[in-house]
Design a protein around this motif. Sequence first.
Motif, short mmCIF file in Angstrom:
data_model
loop_
_atom_site.label_atom_id
_atom_site.label_comp_id
_atom_site.label_asym_id
_atom_site.label_seq_id
_atom_site.Cartn_x
_atom_site.Cartn_y
_atom_site.Cartn_z
N PHE A 116 0.86 -1.19 0.00
CA PHE A 116 0.00 0.00 0.00
C PHE A 116 0.89 1.23 0.00
O PHE A 116 1.81 1.34 0.80
N GLN A 117 0.61 2.15 -0.92
CA GLN A 117 1.38 3.38 -0.98
C GLN A 117 0.46 4.55 -1.25
O GLN A 117 -0.43 4.49 -2.10
N ASN A 118 0.68 5.63 -0.52
CA ASN A 118 -0.04 6.87 -0.76
C ASN A 118 0.97 8.02 -0.81
O ASN A 118 1.63 8.33 0.17
N LEU A 119 1.10 8.63 -1.99
CA LEU A 119 2.04 9.72 -2.20
C LEU A 119 1.26 11.01 -2.42
O LEU A 119 0.42 11.09 -3.31
N THR A 120 1.55 12.02 -1.60
CA THR A 120 0.87 13.31 -1.69
C THR A 120 1.89 14.42 -1.91
O THR A 120 2.88 14.51 -1.17
N GLU A 121 1.65 15.25 -2.91
CA GLU A 121 2.52 16.39 -3.19
C GLU A 121 1.67 17.64 -3.31
O GLU A 121 0.65 17.65 -4.00
N ILE A 122 2.10 18.71 -2.63
CA ILE A 122 1.41 20.00 -2.69
C ILE A 122 2.37 21.04 -3.26
O ILE A 122 3.50 21.20 -2.77
N TYR A 123 1.91 21.73 -4.30
CA TYR A 123 2.71 22.75 -4.97
C TYR A 123 2.07 24.13 -4.81
O TYR A 123 0.84 24.26 -4.83
N HIS A 124 2.91 25.14 -4.65
CA HIS A 124 2.45 26.53 -4.64
C HIS A 124 3.40 27.35 -5.50
O HIS A 124 4.62 27.31 -5.29
N GLU A 125 2.84 28.04 -6.49
CA GLU A 125 3.63 28.81 -7.45
C GLU A 125 4.70 27.92 -8.09
O GLU A 125 5.86 28.29 -8.21
N ASN A 126 4.26 26.71 -8.45
CA ASN A 126 5.10 25.72 -9.15
C ASN A 126 6.28 25.24 -8.31
O ASN A 126 7.25 24.68 -8.84
N LYS A 127 6.22 25.44 -7.02
CA LYS A 127 7.26 24.97 -6.11
C LYS A 127 6.69 23.90 -5.19
O LYS A 127 5.62 24.07 -4.61
N LEU A 128 7.41 22.78 -5.07
CA LEU A 128 6.96 21.71 -4.18
C LEU A 128 7.11 22.15 -2.73
O LEU A 128 8.20 22.45 -2.26
N VAL A 166 5.04 20.51 0.00
CA VAL A 166 4.81 19.37 0.90
C VAL A 166 4.91 18.08 0.09
O VAL A 166 4.34 17.99 -1.01
N LYS A 167 5.64 17.12 0.63
CA LYS A 167 5.67 15.78 0.04
C LYS A 167 5.56 14.76 1.16
O LYS A 167 6.38 14.75 2.07
N ASP A 168 4.54 13.93 1.07
CA ASP A 168 4.30 12.93 2.10
C ASP A 168 4.13 11.57 1.43
O ASP A 168 3.34 11.43 0.49
N ASN A 169 4.89 10.59 1.89
CA ASN A 169 4.88 9.27 1.26
C ASN A 169 4.67 8.20 2.32
O ASN A 169 5.53 7.98 3.18
N ILE A 170 3.50 7.56 2.26
CA ILE A 170 3.19 6.45 3.17
C ILE A 170 3.36 5.14 2.41
O ILE A 170 2.74 4.94 1.36
N LEU A 171 4.19 4.25 2.93
CA LEU A 171 4.41 2.95 2.29
C LEU A 171 4.30 1.85 3.33
O LEU A 171 4.99 1.87 4.35
N ILE A 172 3.40 0.92 3.06
CA ILE A 172 3.25 -0.27 3.90
C ILE A 172 3.44 -1.49 3.02
O ILE A 172 2.67 -1.74 2.10
N GLN A 173 4.51 -2.22 3.30
CA GLN A 173 4.84 -3.43 2.55
C GLN A 173 5.41 -4.44 3.54
O GLN A 173 6.63 -4.51 3.76
N PRO A 174 4.55 -5.23 4.15
CA PRO A 174 4.95 -6.09 5.27
C PRO A 174 6.11 -7.04 4.98
O PRO A 174 6.91 -7.33 5.88
N ASP A 175 6.25 -7.53 3.73
CA ASP A 175 7.34 -8.45 3.45
C ASP A 175 8.69 -7.75 3.33
O ASP A 175 9.74 -8.39 3.36
N GLY A 211 1.21 25.59 7.94
CA GLY A 211 0.60 24.28 7.84
C GLY A 211 1.16 23.33 8.88
O GLY A 211 2.10 23.65 9.61
N PHE A 212 0.55 22.15 8.96
CA PHE A 212 1.02 21.12 9.88
C PHE A 212 0.50 19.76 9.41
O PHE A 212 -0.41 19.67 8.59
N ILE A 213 1.13 18.71 9.94
CA ILE A 213 0.72 17.34 9.66
C ILE A 213 0.46 16.63 10.99
O ILE A 213 1.27 16.71 11.91
#
Length: 262
Positions: A152-164, A166-175, A234-236
């Motif tokens: 399972f992977q969820n990748l989130t990117e937030i851009y403002h004025e074409n600049k990155l 926020v980047k958040d990457n959740i990865l769940i791979q039990p093996d 902002g905050f997470i």
Amino acid sequence: MDSHLNIIAGFKNGKSYVKDLYVSLPFRCVSVGQRKNDGKLYQMIMSSSPGILDGDHYHLKVSLEKGASLQLQSQSYQRLFNMKDKAVQELDIVLEDETSFAYVPHPVVPHEDSNFKSEAKIHIGKNSQIIISEIITCGRKHYGEVFKLKRFQNLTEIYHENKLIVKDNILIQPDLIPINSIGNLEQHTHQGTFIFFSTKDDVKRDELIDNIVEYAERYQGEMEIGVSAMENNGFIIRSLGNGGEIMYNFFLHVQEVLWNLN
């Protein structure tokens, strides 16, 4: 199945409205919150499918024109079924200036051997804010499916004025990554991520974080909650627990507080 949902929120005479909407199976999108008189738009994404199936490819596009406010809601828990290959979701969000968008969906339930990747790309304009979250569960615990997913992977990117910003990457791979190890989920079965980002100048970020931390104290013993401030406005929020409903209700409370800022 390739499935599409495109929604454009317009703004006219002080009110947000559905300017354009296109959906294909299995999606539906219906209005909710008709009794609210705040001039904002509330829509619920519904699906005729029991969940996301092997080979599904979801394309979601959300656009907010200047001045618009849109809150998307989900219908129910999102199930990820057994897969031989994988399923993919692409979420593209474009917020013009002076807009507000929120999406706090129900938890995701990955069944055994599910393989799912979600990518969200968000472009935010001036004097705007976004609220977006996700809760991932261990699966069907009562069926003995505790983190028996493939990936399972969820990748989130937030851009403002074409600049990155926020980047958040959740990865769940039990093996590959032991799910119960220190620094991972340890003994918890649910993980939540809540992202708030604003390009407004008058956001009292530190005060908001203090209020959230104070409110979270009532969940001691039920959830572990931490808040990380961003360099900008902002905050997470990260949360760990053993139940999806309590975590979801906590996120809904935070969403309500932030939604009423504008």
